[in-house]
Design an enzyme around this catalytic site. Structure first.
Site, PDB file in Angstrom:
ATOM      1  CG  HIS A  27      56.754  92.934  26.802  1.00 42.73           C
ATOM      2  ND1 HIS A  27      55.592  92.708  27.703  1.00 42.73           N
ATOM      3  CD2 HIS A  27      56.409  91.558  26.030  1.00 42.73           C
ATOM      4  CE1 HIS A  27      54.677  91.793  27.506  1.00 42.73           C
ATOM      5  NE2 HIS A  27      55.375  90.942  26.524  1.00 42.73           N
ATOM      6  CB  SER A  74      55.046  89.156  23.981  1.00 47.47           C
ATOM      7  OG  SER A  74      53.889  88.449  24.428  1.00 47.47           O
TER       8      SER A  74
END
Length: 205
Positions: free
Chosen positions: A161, A110
């Site tokens: 992230h 991610s």
């Protein structure tokens, strides 16, 4: 990555043994986690979302950079994202006096996806993206998606992230990105053309 997840590719480690944390990298010096943590995923939905997102962003970037350049770029962006994660963990732990951030362990692609999102946005700075029922300018899209995922998916790694976004910004907005490009071009011999407006036209390395 998909073959590894479903067990076709056998590996000599367990997921918990390769998740990345500032503690594991700085204190334990388990540097393999910088890369192995990226190829592991926690669930089939986690893998599905990341691979779909990667196909969309990767296809666009690969056409622009060329397959060989993009492969090298992907490795370097992955390393930069992992380094950012470790830096964030250590920095937040010291600033907030909370060892949770040192110990926080994450797996998945991610963070790299968010870095690639910043790259694609920088190539189309005047475009917009449809996110959660809203049209968002591309330069803010990664930040909006970061907040939405944090609110809707509590188990998602906010720090992972964020590390990806910061890695993308380092590549697109600092001399480090130019150094990375020059290094890649020195190996492949193929130019990297960035469609980013500058005072002198397009940026070409």
């Amino acid at each position: 990555i998909a073959l590894l997840f479903i067990g076709v590719i056998k590996v000599p480690w367990e997921k918990r043994e390769v998740c990345i944390s500032a503690e594991a990298i700085i204190k334990q010096r388990d540097y393999r986690r910088l890369f192995l943590s990226i190829v592991e995923h926690g669930s089939d939905m986690h893998l599905y979302y990341n691979m779909i997102s990667f196909l969309v962003k990767g296809r666009s970037l690969e056409r622009r950079y060329g397959s060989t350049n993009f492969a090298f770029l992907l490795v370097m962006i992955s390393a930069l994202t992992s380094a950012m994660y470790v830096g964030l963990g250590a920095g937040l732990a010291k600033f907030l006096q909370d060892d949770y951030y040192m110990m926080s362990c994450a797996i998945g692609f991610s963070g790299v996806i968010f870095a690639l999102k910043v790259l694609t946005s920088s190539e189309q700075p005047n475009g917009s993206e449809y996110i959660a029922g809203m049209w968002i300018p591309k330069k803010y899209a990664a930040w909006v998606e970061l907040l939405i995922i944090h609110l809707l998916v509590p188990n998602a790694s906010f720090m992972g992230h964020l590390a990806g976004i910061l890695a993308g910004l380092v590549y697109t907005s600092t001399p480090i990105g130019t150094i990375m490009d020059e290094f890649i071009v020195s190996i492949t011999g193929e130019p990297i053309i960035h469609y980013r407006p500058s005072a002198y036209g397009w940026n070409i390395n």
